[in-house]
Design a protein around this motif. Structure first.
Motif, mmCIF file in Angstrom:
data_model
loop_
_atom_site.group_PDB
_atom_site.id
_atom_site.type_symbol
_atom_site.label_atom_id
_atom_site.label_comp_id
_atom_site.label_asym_id
_atom_site.label_seq_id
_atom_site.Cartn_x
_atom_site.Cartn_y
_atom_site.Cartn_z
ATOM 1 N N ARG A 18 0.832 -1.210 0.000
ATOM 2 C CA ARG A 18 0.000 0.000 0.000
ATOM 3 C C ARG A 18 0.867 1.260 0.000
ATOM 4 O O ARG A 18 0.428 2.334 0.368
ATOM 5 C CB ARG A 18 -0.948 -0.020 1.192
ATOM 6 C CG ARG A 18 -2.130 -0.933 0.912
ATOM 7 C CD ARG A 18 -2.396 -1.845 2.087
ATOM 8 N NE ARG A 18 -3.487 -2.772 1.829
ATOM 9 C CZ ARG A 18 -3.309 -4.019 1.407
ATOM 10 N NH1 ARG A 18 -2.105 -4.465 1.154
ATOM 11 N NH2 ARG A 18 -4.339 -4.819 1.211
ATOM 12 N N LEU A 45 -5.170 -0.240 6.665
ATOM 13 C CA LEU A 45 -4.467 -0.833 5.523
ATOM 14 C C LEU A 45 -5.419 -1.413 4.478
ATOM 15 O O LEU A 45 -4.963 -1.900 3.443
ATOM 16 C CB LEU A 45 -3.515 -1.928 6.007
ATOM 17 C CG LEU A 45 -2.344 -1.448 6.843
ATOM 18 C CD1 LEU A 45 -1.539 -2.641 7.341
ATOM 19 C CD2 LEU A 45 -1.458 -0.506 6.045
ATOM 20 N N CYS A 74 -7.232 -4.192 4.549
ATOM 21 C CA CYS A 74 -6.892 -5.599 4.360
ATOM 22 C C CYS A 74 -7.703 -6.432 5.343
ATOM 23 O O CYS A 74 -8.531 -5.902 6.084
ATOM 24 C CB CYS A 74 -5.388 -5.819 4.564
ATOM 25 S SG CYS A 74 -4.828 -5.547 6.266
#
Length: 107
Positions: free
Chosen positions: A12, A59, A61
């Motif tokens: 990222r 993030l 995720c």
């Protein structure tokens, strides 16, 4: 389990622990420099589920991205148990015995 925070952050375009620490603070998770160092280095002492939720949110995720299972080598695990039983104190080996009337630790 292997902690994969650094790789997920790099995907990222986050390359510094301090940058991620600021992003987490902006999301409401204030992490000390010591704990951030452990998280970033791949050797976290503990990770609370609430903290994991914020990390995943920042993030973008899932926990599965951060926690990667590693195969367990059962031969090494058995070898460690055998080595523990063979330890020697002074001149005599340590013998692990169960006492009658007491239960052992859960297996």
């Amino acid at each position: 389990m292997k902690w994969n925070l650094r790789m997920v952050a790099a995907q990222r375009d986050i390359w510094k622990a301090s940058e991620l620490q600021r992003m987490l603070a902006d999301a409401g998770l204030v992490i000390s420099a010591g704990k951030m160092s452990h998280l970033w280095s791949g050797r976290p002492l503990t990770v609370r589920l609430d903290d994991l939720d914020v990390i995943c949110s920042v993030l973008q995720c899932t926990p599965a991205d951060l926690l990667v299972p590693e195969p367990i080598d059962h031969s090494q695990a058995n070898n460690v148990d055998e080595q523990a039983e063979r330890k020697v104190v002074g001149d005599s080996p340590v013998v692990l015995r169960r006492r009658p009337g007491r239960s052992g630790p859960p297996l």
